[in-house]
Design a protein around this motif. Structure first.
Motif, PDB file in Angstrom:
ATOM      1  N   ASN A  40       4.241   6.176  13.175  1.00 36.73           N
ATOM      2  CA  ASN A  40       3.821   5.763  12.068  1.00 36.73           C
ATOM      3  C   ASN A  40       2.497   5.209  11.888  1.00 36.73           C
ATOM      4  O   ASN A  40       1.816   5.266  10.877  1.00 36.73           O
ATOM      5  N   ALA A  43       0.201   7.775  11.811  1.00 33.41           N
ATOM      6  CA  ALA A  43       0.052   8.395  10.442  1.00 33.41           C
ATOM      7  C   ALA A  43      -0.528   7.404   9.222  1.00 33.41           C
ATOM      8  O   ALA A  43      -1.752   8.148   8.415  1.00 33.41           O
ATOM      9  N   LEU A  44      -0.651   6.153   9.570  1.00 38.07           N
ATOM     10  CA  LEU A  44      -1.212   5.398   8.501  1.00 38.07           C
ATOM     11  C   LEU A  44      -2.956   5.360   8.782  1.00 38.07           C
ATOM     12  O   LEU A  44      -3.588   5.141   7.968  1.00 38.07           O
ATOM     13  N   TYR A 242       0.841   9.341   1.130  1.00 37.94           N
ATOM     14  CA  TYR A 242       1.457   9.881   2.178  1.00 37.94           C
ATOM     15  C   TYR A 242       2.312   8.768   2.645  1.00 37.94           C
ATOM     16  O   TYR A 242       2.040   7.455   2.604  1.00 37.94           O
ATOM     17  N   ARG A 243       3.353   9.213   3.109  1.00 42.47           N
ATOM     18  CA  ARG A 243       4.271   8.325   4.229  1.00 42.47           C
ATOM     19  C   ARG A 243       4.597   9.255   5.287  1.00 42.47           C
ATOM     20  O   ARG A 243       4.589  10.601   5.253  1.00 42.47           O
ATOM     21  N   ASN A 244       5.141   8.394   6.435  1.00 41.26           N
ATOM     22  CA  ASN A 244       5.628   9.212   7.445  1.00 41.26           C
ATOM     23  C   ASN A 244       7.332   9.368   7.392  1.00 41.26           C
ATOM     24  O   ASN A 244       7.866   8.412   6.799  1.00 41.26           O
ATOM     25  N   PRO A 421       3.843  13.378   8.383  1.00 42.15           N
ATOM     26  CA  PRO A 421       3.418  12.852   7.384  1.00 42.15           C
ATOM     27  C   PRO A 421       3.882  13.702   6.170  1.00 42.15           C
ATOM     28  O   PRO A 421       4.022  14.812   6.106  1.00 42.15           O
ATOM     29  N   TRP A 422       4.365  12.951   4.990  1.00 39.74           N
ATOM     30  CA  TRP A 422       4.935  13.483   3.742  1.00 39.74           C
ATOM     31  C   TRP A 422       4.233  13.167   2.643  1.00 39.74           C
ATOM     32  O   TRP A 422       4.257  11.981   2.317  1.00 39.74           O
ATOM     33  N   ILE A 424       4.026  12.144  -1.061  1.00 31.86           N
ATOM     34  CA  ILE A 424       4.830  11.667  -1.782  1.00 31.86           C
ATOM     35  C   ILE A 424       4.884  12.424  -3.064  1.00 31.86           C
ATOM     36  O   ILE A 424       3.909  12.249  -3.810  1.00 31.86           O
TER      37      ILE A 424
ATOM     38  N   GLN B 326      10.985   6.658  -7.074  1.00 32.10           N
ATOM     39  CA  GLN B 326       9.588   6.783  -7.043  1.00 32.10           C
ATOM     40  C   GLN B 326       9.330   5.395  -5.982  1.00 32.10           C
ATOM     41  O   GLN B 326       8.526   5.493  -5.318  1.00 32.10           O
ATOM     42  N   PHE B 329      10.435   6.138  -2.191  1.00 32.30           N
ATOM     43  CA  PHE B 329       9.284   6.953  -1.543  1.00 32.30           C
ATOM     44  C   PHE B 329       8.191   5.944  -1.053  1.00 32.30           C
ATOM     45  O   PHE B 329       7.638   6.240  -0.284  1.00 32.30           O
ATOM     46  N   ASP B 333       5.488   1.816   4.730  1.00 32.13           N
ATOM     47  CA  ASP B 333       3.950   2.066   5.037  1.00 32.13           C
ATOM     48  C   ASP B 333       3.691   3.280   4.528  1.00 32.13           C
ATOM     49  O   ASP B 333       4.184   4.444   4.841  1.00 32.13           O
ATOM     50  N   THR B 334       2.549   3.363   3.634  1.00 31.88           N
ATOM     51  CA  THR B 334       1.751   4.360   2.970  1.00 31.88           C
ATOM     52  C   THR B 334       0.263   4.470   2.946  1.00 31.88           C
ATOM     53  O   THR B 334      -0.154   3.360   3.392  1.00 31.88           O
ATOM     54  N   TRP B 335      -0.343   5.672   2.968  1.00 34.93           N
ATOM     55  CA  TRP B 335      -1.424   5.596   2.971  1.00 34.93           C
ATOM     56  C   TRP B 335      -2.035   6.706   1.861  1.00 34.93           C
ATOM     57  O   TRP B 335      -1.285   7.613   1.724  1.00 34.93           O
ATOM     58  N   THR B 336      -3.248   6.561   1.391  1.00 38.28           N
ATOM     59  CA  THR B 336      -3.650   7.507   0.414  1.00 38.28           C
ATOM     60  C   THR B 336      -4.987   8.378   1.033  1.00 38.28           C
ATOM     61  O   THR B 336      -5.859   7.846   1.614  1.00 38.28           O
TER      62      THR B 336
END
Ligand SMILES: Cc1ncc(C[n+]2csc(CCOP(=O)(O)OP(=O)(O)O)c2C)c(N)n1
Ligand code: SF4
Ligand SMILES: [Mg+2]
Lengths: 621, 339
Positions: A40, A43-44, A242-244, A421-422, A424, B326, B329, B333-336
């Motif tokens: 995680n 990925a971040l 993205y997220r894992n 990684p996915w 969204i 939404q 999802f 933790d997310t990243w752009t």
């Protein structure tokens, strides 16, 4: 990263394009958690990642034994990766059993970090070793770092007054801290995790874990044996948020998305079985999405209750693994006769019988294709990666509702527990499925005809509660149109053909097969399911080496894409790598009369890229 | 509901299908009583669903003009559970045989009962496998000669009522195919019960097990061989109403009222809400030692399965708000990745 450094000595950082690490220890050592956190976090940081958790079937096999070894492998890179990596740049081993069962995969010169405290006589005995492997001359091949993790962890957390057992439990976080330092991984996400997980009344444990994590980091900074650290730049993924995501999670979310797109409530029935149970756990948490989860008394009841829900006009779904799918076979035939939409999802594991419950295999393809009495064809789709589980179940539900047919989706243990990684998706961009439940009779001159068909041969989905459309459905052969019981020979032949043609019609609603690489040439590698990443990577490597090879990966196995036969004809040879004895190979050979070559591995393990690469070279000489 | 004003008749529930049971089969009588009772229950045909397994009895759904599923052997309870969870608004009936429910479907049967899904099960007990032409069933009696037991059955039969008690059923009843008034009353009471209602019907298979229940069917003997359970009333039976059932320690016994030594007040009074242990004793009353009880053995109210399941869904929505994909999802933790 340097902001986290507490030491004054700055060690050099080397940037590399990718790293493969495996973390191995006892089932109770928390290796899976460590691996998930590292994944995680990577990925971040923007790396592409692929994982391979590998754990025993026993919950807690005897401590310290080889049977109890649990491992987690992750590859993180600044380029696209589709596999967890063949060989290891680094191996972290918490005990002798874990070390000896995994050392073979560590590259020469690779980094070997061991918990020195667990290499005492009693530990060696548990691992059935007479001498310590650390004393073995072969160790010279590796950069061995012996860390007294148990002792250092205990010292680090002494201020929190934990029991010996609790303190010992923190040592995976110490190991994590060391690994994080080694690869310049930011600790923030893991710190958030620690404090989120142990908040309620367990703040001492949370604080101790944080302390152990930081102590591991500090240890890396300080000890002389580690002269430098490494880092990996972000990968150039396509723009987006993205997220894992893990395979089973993506599958569960895909079901939620399919329900939303079709305006249905999800009725999900299952009986616990590895490696499918996590889908049940995941969906049981989302009752506020209107999901009804039902843990049935067995797999037969699970599929039958899903059929009942579909008859009632909802989205009936059941999941299992090979043994459970075997139990569902008769009911799948019923659903096919009732011509109701239904999803049957098989997260494959090693078979036959109980087989290798926690290991991966692709040996249920022929079971889901043919494992029913009578002429009982069904559409069969297969996910190719963790993130693809999200898409494939939506495709499957679309076909199920448009054709009024049960659809089988195959996943496997490798995909189910793997992560990647996915990107969204934007739900507003996913078009709704149009589903009609008739309100008016289709027969002005008599009773409603439940088996009167549209141009795709789908029958109307009339649901109980609709006045005037009362009808009975059942497993006995029925007359086309009226649905009345019929033993007429001509009618039976007609119905068998109609049911086969319905499956064939799915190809009209699905995209054609695409090919990665030259449109014709010496070799086509044809794959399906969870071997996607390894096959793609091996083909790309062979292409880079100048070989005339292309890759086609099937997501739809029944019906095959309409252009597949034509594609197969454009290459001199077709190679089909599978984690079974040649099941797709058999289907391709019989359907297209192509002399496809099989490459088969049945070890409960995924393909490595290099073994596939070697095979490709063999066939492109 | 646009049919609310219409007065329903038995004909409204008759389908256009030819009935294919053997002439003289007890199934006809059960069908007739069902068609009589359904309009009285007042639920329109489109809100009613019959679900069956496999067997002669399981052909039943084709003969009523409601919605219906003729499923696979033994699995009707599971199909019905899924339907009722998905559609609590429907009135659901499960039609099953002794082989269908107690042999191949035994597992689903007990789990349906313990969950207390709001639906009605009617078990056509003919103590034989009819459709497969005469093999013994789990309710066949010891010594019974059938095609598969030419020297007589050696296993011990299951007692459907005892099983239902063990499986925590909230409504348990028994009737007899030929006792049409009684059957109609029992079916109606089953329909009125909220939760799983289980009705065992003694059904004559005149082809493969003729006369299995003649003691209970025959008008000349049935008053002495059966006893009608009536809530709150003393357990009295016999053509002359001169016999009764008394609790003696942990056992039941038949007593004679005519001699005057035993009074009505000494008898066991039937209580539909009695302790299950007592209901179990009633289920063990077997001909010829005892008259066999018919009527409602047990009728208690518990929360239904679909209420509980739906209740959790409602509660989840209330506590967390209607799910938003939404948001889900984007949780954690997310990243752009920028363009
Ligand atoms: C899986 C399966 N096994 C066996 C059968 C054959 N079979 C059909 S009906 C039946 C027995 C039915 O007996 P019962 O439930 O008592 O019903 P009845 O015909 O007596 O009403 C059997 C064994 C079947 N249809 N399906
Ligand atoms: S075989 Fe027996 S149960 Fe079946 S229809 Fe004939 S009489 Fe009825
Ligand atoms: Mg029977």
């Amino acid at each position: 990263m340097s902001t986290q450094a507490s030491s004054t000595i700055e060690k050099p950082v080397e940037f590399v394009s990718g790293i493969t690490v495996r973390l191995v220890g006892d089932s109770g050592d928390g290796m899976q958690l460590l691996g998930q956190q590292l994944t995680n976090t990577s990925a971040l940081l923007g790396n592409d990642v692929a994982t391979f958790p590998d754990f025993p079937a026993e919950i807690r096999a005897p401590r310290g034994t080889r049977a109890g070894v649990s491992g987690f492998q992750v590859q993180f890179a600044s380029h696209e990766v589709h596999t967890p990596g063949d060989t290891l740049d680094a191996l972290v081993a918490m005990n002798p059993a874990a070390l000896v069962t995994n050392l073979a995969d560590l590259v020469k010169g690779g980094l070997l970090i061991v918990n020195d405290d667990s290499f005492e006589d009693k530990d060696l005995k548990l691992a059935k070793l007479n001498t310590s492997p650390l004393e073995d001359p072969s160790m010279e091949k590796y950069r061995l770092i012996k860390v007294p993790m148990t002792r250092l962890t205990k010292e680090a957390v002494s201020e929190f007054g934990l029991s010996t057992k609790e303190a010992d439990r923190c040592k995976n976080f110490f190991a994590m801290g060391l690994v994080y330092w080694l690869y310049g991984r930011n600790m923030d996400a893991t710190l958030r995790f620690i404090h989120g997980k142990f908040s309620a009344g367990k703040s001492a444990i949370a604080a101790a874990n944080e302390k152990a994590l930081r102590a591991g980091w500090a240890y890396g900074e300080t000890i002389e044996a580690l002269g430098q650290s490494y880092n990996v730049e972000p990968a150039k993924l396509s723009p987006g948020t993205y997220r894992n995501i893990m395979g089973n999670q993506a599958l569960a979310w895909g079901l939620l998305a399919a329900a939303q797109r079709s305006g249905k409530e999800l009725f999900y029935a299952s009986y616990p079985i590895t490696p499918a149970s996590d889908i049940l756990h995941e969906l049981a948490r989302y009752k506020n999405f209107g999901v009804c989860t039902f843990q049935a008394e067995d797999e037969i009841a699970a599929v039958c209750s899903a059929i009942g829900a579909s008859y009632g006009g909802q989205m009936g779904v059941t999941t299992s693994s090979g043994p459970g799918i075997a139990l569902k076979a008769e009911a799948m035939g019923l659903a096919l006769m009732l011509e109701l939409p239904l999803l049957v999802i098989d997260v494959q594991r090693g078979g036959p019988s109980t087989g290798l419950p926690t290991k991966t295999e692709q040996a249920d393809l022929l079971q889901v294709m043919f494992g029913r009495n009578g002429e009982a064809p069904l559409p069969v789709f297969a996910a190719r990666s963790p993130g693809d589980c999200f898409d494939i179940v939506q495709d499957a539900w679309m076909i199920a509702t448009q054709l009024m047919i049960p659809v089988v989706v195959l996943s496997d243990g490798y995909i189910a527990n793997g992560a990647e990684p996915w990107k969204i998706p934007d739900m507003t961009k996913l078009a709704p499925f149009t589903i009609r439940h008739p309100q008016e009779s289709n027969n002005p001159d008599g009773p409603f005809k439940p088996y009167l068909r549209n141009e795709l041969l789908a029958r109307p989905w009339a649901i109980p509660g609709t006045p005037g459309l009362m009808h009975r459905v059942g497993g006995i052969e029925k007359e086309d149109g009226t649905g009345n019981i019929s033993y007429d020979p001509e009618n039976h032949q007609k119905m068998v053909h109609i049911r086969a043609q319905k499956v064939a019609n799915a190809a009209k609603l699905l995209p054609p097969q695409d090919v990665e690489g030259p449109q014709s040439g010496d070799l086509l590698v044809l794959s399906w399911g969870g071997t996607y990443g390894a096959c793609l990577t091996a083909v790309q490597r062979a292409q880079a080496a100048g070989k005339s090879v292309a890759h086609a990966h099937l997501r739809y196995l029944n019906p095959f894409p309409s252009n597949l036969g034509e594609i197969l004809g454009r290459y001199k040879k077709v190679l089909i790598p599978e984690l079974n004895m040649g099941q797709l190979q058999m289907l391709i050979r019989s359907r297209y009369l192509v002399d496809a070559i099989g490459y088969n591995k049945i070890k409960g393990k995924p393909f490595t890229v290099s073994e596939l690469y070697d095979k490709i070279l063999e066939h492109t000489k | 509901m646009n049919t609310a004003l219409k007065v329903l008749k038995a004909d409204d529930f008759a389908s256009d299908q030819d009935i294919r049971w053997c002439p003289g089969c007890g199934d006809y009588s059960i069908l007739a009583q069902m068609k009589k009772v359904l309009p009285e229950i007042g639920i329109p045909p489109e809100q009613t669903v019959f679900i069956s397994g496999i067997g002669c009895s399981s052909r039943f759904p084709y003969y009523v003009n409601t919605y219906g599923v003729h499923s696979i052997h033994g699995r009707a309870p599971a199909v019905a559970t899924g339907l009722k969870l998905a559609r609590p608004d429907l009135s659901v009936w499960v039609i099953t045989g002794d082989g269908d429910s107690l042999s191949i479907g035994g597992n689903h049967f007990i789990h349906l009962l313990r969950r207390n899904v709001d639906l009605n099960i009617v078990l056509f007990n003919n103590r034989i496998y009819g459709l497969t032409k005469g093999q013994y069933s789990p309710t066949s009696v010891e010594g019974q000669i059938t095609k598969s037991t030419p020297m007589g059955v050696v296993d011990h039969p299951l007692n459907p009522i005892s099983i239902a008690i063990g499986a925590e059923a909230t409504f348990i009843a028994r009737s007899v195919d030929s006792n049409i008034k009684h059957l109609a009353t029992v079916l109606k009471r089953a329909a009125e019960h909220r939760g799983t209602s289980f009705v065992e019907v003694y059904q004559n298979c005149n082809v493969f097990n003729d006369g299995a229940f003649s003691y209970a069917q025959d008008k000349a003997t049935r008053d002495d061989t059966t006893i009608e359970l009536e809530h709150g009333k003393p357990m009295i039976f016999g053509k002359e109403k001169d016999k009764g059932i008394r609790l003696n320690g942990f056992s039941l016994e038949v007593v004679n009222l005519a001699e005057g030594k035993v009074k009505e007040d000494d008898l066991l009074f039937h209580d539909e809400q009695a302790d299950p242990a007592l209901v179990y004793l009633l289920s063990r009353m077997r001909h010829p030692q005892f008259p066999e009880p018919i009527g409602v053995f047990r009728n208690v109210v518990h929360e239904t399965f679909e209420q509980a399941v739906r209740g959790q869904i409602d509660q989840a929505v209330e506590q967390r708000g209607k799910g938003d994909l939404q948001k889900l999802f984007a949780s954690g933790d997310t990243w752009t990745v920028k363009v």
